[in-house]
Design an enzyme around this catalytic site. Structure first.
Site, PDB file in Angstrom:
ATOM      1  CB  CYS A   1      51.676  33.692  36.769  1.00  0.00           C
ATOM      2  SG  CYS A   1      52.006  34.475  38.354  1.00  0.00           S
TER       3      CYS A   1
ATOM      4  CB  ILE B   1      44.115  37.388  45.819  1.00  0.00           C
ATOM      5  CG1 ILE B   1      45.344  38.309  45.851  1.00  0.00           C
ATOM      6  CG2 ILE B   1      44.419  36.036  46.450  1.00  0.00           C
ATOM      7  CD1 ILE B   1      45.650  38.842  47.234  1.00  0.00           C
TER       8      ILE B   1
ATOM      9  CE  LYS C   1      41.726  45.579  37.201  1.00  0.00           C
ATOM     10  NZ  LYS C   1      40.815  44.938  38.154  1.00  0.00           N
TER      11      LYS C   1
ATOM     12  CG  HIS D   1      46.406  35.714  37.942  1.00  0.00           C
ATOM     13  ND1 HIS D   1      46.705  34.602  37.182  1.00  0.00           N
ATOM     14  CD2 HIS D   1      47.602  36.288  38.242  1.00  0.00           C
ATOM     15  CE1 HIS D   1      48.026  34.521  37.036  1.00  0.00           C
ATOM     16  NE2 HIS D   1      48.586  35.523  37.676  1.00  0.00           N
TER      17      HIS D   1
END
Lengths: 383, 131
Positions: A79, A205, A325, A329
């Site tokens: 990430c 997601i 959040k 992401h």
């Protein structure tokens, strides 16, 4: 930084990675008002392209998509993939290797579905010793959260305040996946993903892309570019791969190291930071980030949102973009997107710029895996 | 994925699973007393190259755990299940709790280690049972 570009983050399962990055890259070049011929290289972050699109060798593919005829390299650090790409770009410009670089990242995820994306994300962990035991990515952060509660105290309510804050910050961000207010009860009543983390403790997601044009001071001056915000500090830290091998289960020392290096590089300290974008893939991750960055003391991060320290009106607003959040992401795009959001916050064209009208120093914290990789950047408004 | 194909061998790891299944579990220890799991050539804590197989203590302690409800496809029929990190002397291991209801798992519980199979795929999985 001469220009930034971002797609909207969200669920667009039909869009290819190349189309996502083309949009962000073209927007960044247009924002910079730079001809494509000037770009000397593309540094591109992506994590799960093989799994999501059956596509390796994405560097040249993405350069082509943006219309840049230059060497292109893909960076992978889970990430933190585009965080490390940005860092490499900063170093190349500084050491005189390049005057103009396009850096960024993209990720296509929602076409995999929830189970498929969960499986793809899990490969950021140790396959033999963690994934085969059934540890998911939310599960890994849940292990850290439970360890944090046992070591320092705290509750699901404290974590919920972080999710509520970040959703609130995203309300007016049209690039955000969720522009929807939630309250603490929404978070607490949501289905559990991996206890003690529920659905609203977790980032969604997402599909999306982000890009930044980095230029040398000389190039910006010669071409009369508006580069009012600069990356003045960069740092990276590493840690053992498996959580169970680390000395502390409830801390992220790789981010401590990255922060220390970035602060020293920029010659600032935590008290100089006016605004921060941190890697809140799960609510507990924001807690660990705040403590590693030295914005709060160890053990105090859990209450920072509930106490109003990190909210819009607080002393150090955190994740004014909505964070991972609420903004979303798309993992390979996240590190670069944080840099984009911060640049806009500092130069005054972000929906939340008014909140930090006098801000001079911004901090970006991007983490890979369970923070076995961490990248921190300092951004400053130039005189 | 391991187990999908009998041909796939993960040397070092597979032998360790077999040893744990036979109650002959071990870990790697360097001369400075750091523990780690195979296959390794270097101690991850100090860089020592002198790693020796050392008997894994029979008893471990749960240091943290999570009850997973949303799993990868390989564990979809196993939910809800508890994943825990347990300390066995100088080394920690990640495994699944068995022989205890997930809601009764607690930090500090004493466990022993074994190897079992997942419900979804029948693959080997490291498990901890109350002791």
């Amino acid at each position: 930084m001469a220009g930034v570009g971002l797609t909207a983050f969200g669920a667009s399962p039909e869009r290819t990675g190349r189309d996502l990055f083309a949009e962000a890259g073209c927007d960044a070049l247009a924002d910079a008002a730079i001809e494509r011929d000037h770009v000397e290289a593309l540094l591109y972050g992506n994590f799960m392209g093989e799994l999501a699109e059956h596509q390796g060798h994405q560097g040249p593919l993405m350069a082509e998509a943006v219309g840049v005829n230059a060497p292109a390299t893909r960076f992978e650090a889970a990430c933190a993939s585009s965080g490390v790409a940005v860092r490499e770009g900063v170093k190349r410009v500084r050491n005189g290797e390049a005057d103009v670089l396009l850096v960024g990242g993209a990720e296509r995820m929602t076409n995999l579905g929830t189970a498929g994306a969960t499986e793809a994300l899990a490969i950021a962990a140790d396959d033999l010793w963690e994934v085969r035991a059934g540890m998911t990515f939310p599960g890994a952060y849940a292990l850290m959260a439970q360890a944090y509660f046992a070591e320092y105290g705290g509750s699901r309510e404290d974590l919920a305040a972080i999710a509520v804050k970040n959703h609130d910050n995203a309300l007016n961000n049209e690039k955000a996946q969720y522009q929807r207010a939630i309250d603490v009860d929404t978070v607490l009543d949501a289905p559990m993903v991996s206890e003690p983390l529920g659905l609203y403790d977790s980032c969604p997601i997402s599909d999306g892309a982000a890009a930044v044009v980095l230029v040398s001071d000389e190039f910006a001056a010669e071409h009369d570019l508006d580069a009012s915000v600069a990356i003045t500090g960069t740092g990276q830290g590493g840690d053992l791969m498996a959580l169970h091998d680390r000395e502390y289960l409830a801390r992220s020392p790789a981010a401590d190291e990255a922060a220390e290096e970035a602060y020293a590089d920029a010659d600032v300290d935590p008290s100089d930071v006016d605004v921060a974008e941190v890697h809140d893939c799960f609510t507990i991750a924001e807690v660990l980030a705040l403590e590693s960055l030295g914005l709060v003391d160890v053990g105090e991060g859990i209450s920072a949102a509930a106490d109003g320290i990190t909210t819009k009106g607080g002393s150090i607003p955190v994740n004014l973009s909505g964070g991972l959040k609420a903004k979303g992401h798309p993992v390979g795009a996240t590190g670069a997107s944080q840099i984009c959001e911060l640049a806009m916050l500092l130069r005054g064209d972000h929906p939340n710029s008014d909140v930090v009208a006098d801000a001079d120093v911004g901090l970006a914290h991007n983490a890979g895996g369970t923070v076995a990789s961490a990248v921190v950047h300092v951004l400053e408004v130039m005189e | 994925m391991a187990g999908d194909d009998e041909e796939v061998v993960d040397a070092g790891y597979d032998e360790w699973l077999a040893a744990v299944r036979d109650d002959e579990g071990y870990y790697l220890e360097c001369e400075n007393g750091h523990g780690s799991l195979p296959p390794r050539r270097v101690c991850p804590h100090c860089g020592s190259l002198a790693l020796e197989e050392t008997t894994l203590p029979e008893s471990g302690e749960v240091e943290t755990f999570t009850i997973t409800h949303v799993a990868t496809p390989n564990f979809s029929d196993d939910t809800p299940y508890a994943v825990s990190i347990a300390r066995f002397g100088n080394v920690r291991v990640t495994g699944q709790m068995r022989g205890v209801a997930v809601e009764d798992v607690a930090v500090g519980a004493t466990v022993e280690i074994d190897v079992s199979e997942t419900e979804t795929t029948g693959d080997d999985v490291v498990v901890f049972r109350p002791r």
